[in-house]
Design a protein around this motif. Structure first.
Motif, PDB file in Angstrom:
ATOM      1  N   ALA A  63      31.727  47.131  43.354  1.00 17.20           N
ATOM      2  CA  ALA A  63      31.856  45.944  42.507  1.00 17.20           C
ATOM      3  C   ALA A  63      32.718  46.323  41.314  1.00 17.20           C
TER       4      ALA A  63
ATOM      5  N   LYS B 250      32.685  44.971  35.154  1.00 16.90           N
ATOM      6  CA  LYS B 250      31.867  43.958  34.466  1.00 16.90           C
ATOM      7  C   LYS B 250      30.722  43.474  35.338  1.00 16.90           C
ATOM      8  N   ARG B 251      30.980  43.343  36.639  1.00 20.32           N
ATOM      9  CA  ARG B 251      29.926  42.852  37.517  1.00 20.32           C
ATOM     10  C   ARG B 251      28.763  43.832  37.594  1.00 20.32           C
ATOM     11  N   TRP B 252      29.071  45.149  37.647  1.00 20.34           N
ATOM     12  CA  TRP B 252      27.993  46.133  37.637  1.00 20.34           C
ATOM     13  C   TRP B 252      27.129  45.956  36.394  1.00 20.34           C
TER      14      TRP B 252
ATOM     15  N   THR C  62      26.913  43.189  34.104  1.00 21.69           N
ATOM     16  CA  THR C  62      26.277  41.905  33.829  1.00 21.69           C
ATOM     17  C   THR C  62      25.323  41.455  34.932  1.00 21.69           C
ATOM     18  N   GLU C  63      25.666  41.732  36.195  1.00 22.50           N
ATOM     19  CA  GLU C  63      24.854  41.229  37.305  1.00 22.50           C
ATOM     20  C   GLU C  63      23.774  42.204  37.740  1.00 22.50           C
TER      21      GLU C  63
ATOM     22  N   LYS D  34      39.253  33.451  39.050  1.00 21.85           N
ATOM     23  CA  LYS D  34      37.965  33.868  38.505  1.00 21.85           C
ATOM     24  C   LYS D  34      36.970  34.165  39.614  1.00 21.85           C
TER      25      LYS D  34
ATOM     26  N   ASP E  96      35.403  36.410  42.827  1.00 22.49           N
ATOM     27  CA  ASP E  96      35.198  37.840  43.024  1.00 22.49           C
ATOM     28  C   ASP E  96      36.388  38.407  43.789  1.00 22.49           C
TER      29      ASP E  96
END
Length: 274
Positions: free
Chosen positions: A77, A80-82, A84-85, A123, A125
């Motif tokens: 990923a 940022k995804r690591w 925030t998610e 925007k 993935d």
């Protein structure tokens, strides 16, 4: 030279950054071509299938790029995804895995709008292929740009369940035994019906199943366990989606061999493995 915080980049800096992006894109495309060239036998194709089954949402090219740069990757990923998610952080000093992310262009008739305003990164993935992106009606695919993703092994944080399945066993073909996930066979039948096909169970004259294009029929043998019936249904749906009677020289897939059979069996492996 770095730009001072708050200062607008100069034309020379913009040109330099654009040149660096073009060079990076060219390098990634060359790498994809090189990796495709390595898939020359059944063992290498099976290795790609095993790897691709863990990254079912990624495009063919991006799976090749991830496998070439980090063959032990299990789940990737963006930075940022690591955070925030998943609440995990990429460790300092870790090198990103370069993949290709789509950039969309907003369709407009305004002659005053600059190219920069019309083109911007999607925007969505970046792991998804261009065809899988959900793009706004007024946007079209414009180009691709290099982005970095990181494998879970490069991150730290709370434990999370990593999707994936067991490795493909190095065995001769054999019928699957046991139960399939509840309702899966019925869902596959619904997919066939949506494509205009009827599904029947019965004698398939030595085959596990076949597709009759003329009568719009998929037939699956009735003397196998649920797991094999599901796998056969996926295989036949692969034929429905990928092939036509002209690919076989006759009206059914019964007795299919060679390239078309490898394609349908690869679809079955990817879906069943996932």
């Amino acid at each position: 030279m770095a730009t001072r915080r708050g200062a607008s980049p100069s034309d020379n800096q913009r040109e330099q950054w654009a040149a660096e992006r073009r060079a990076k894109l060219a390098d990634l495309h060359e790498r994809v071509v090189a990796e495709v060239g390595k898939i020359t036998d059944s063992d290498q194709w099976r290795r790609w299938l095993q790897f691709a089954a863990k990254f079912h949402g990624y495009s063919f090219n991006n799976v090749l790029l991830i496998m070439a740069q980090r063959p032990d990757a299990t789940w990737v990923a963006g930075y940022k995804r690591w955070k925030t998610e998943f609440g995990r952080h990429v460790r300092k000093g870790e090198k990103g895995i370069a993949i290709l992310a789509p950039v969309t262009k907003r369709v407009t008739d305004d002659p005053q709008e600059s190219p920069e305003e019309r083109s911007e990164p999607t925007k969505q993935d970046p792991q998804l292929s261009a065809a899988e992106q959900t793009v706004q009606p007024a946007r079209v695919l414009h180009t691709f740009k290099p982005v970095a993703v990181f494998d879970i092994s490069q991150t730290e944080g709370p434990d999370i369940d990593v999707p994936g399945g067991p490795a493909f066993a190095d065995v001769m073909p054999q019928l699957l035994e046991g139960q399939a996930p509840a309702g899966l066979y019925d869902q596959l039948v619904m997919l066939a019906e949506e494509r205009g096909y009827t599904v029947e169970r019965g004698d398939c004259r030595g085959a596990n199943g076949f597709t009759d294009y003329t009568n719009r029929l998929i037939k699956v043998r009735d003397d196998v366990d649920d797991a094999q019936a599901v796998k056969t249904m996926i295989h036949e749906l692969g034929h429905v989606d990928l092939h036509t009677p002209s690919d076989f020289g006759w009206e059914t897939t019964r007795g299919c061999r060679g390239e078309r059979e490898v394609e349908a069996e690869s679809v079955a492996f990817l879906v069943a493995e996932r």
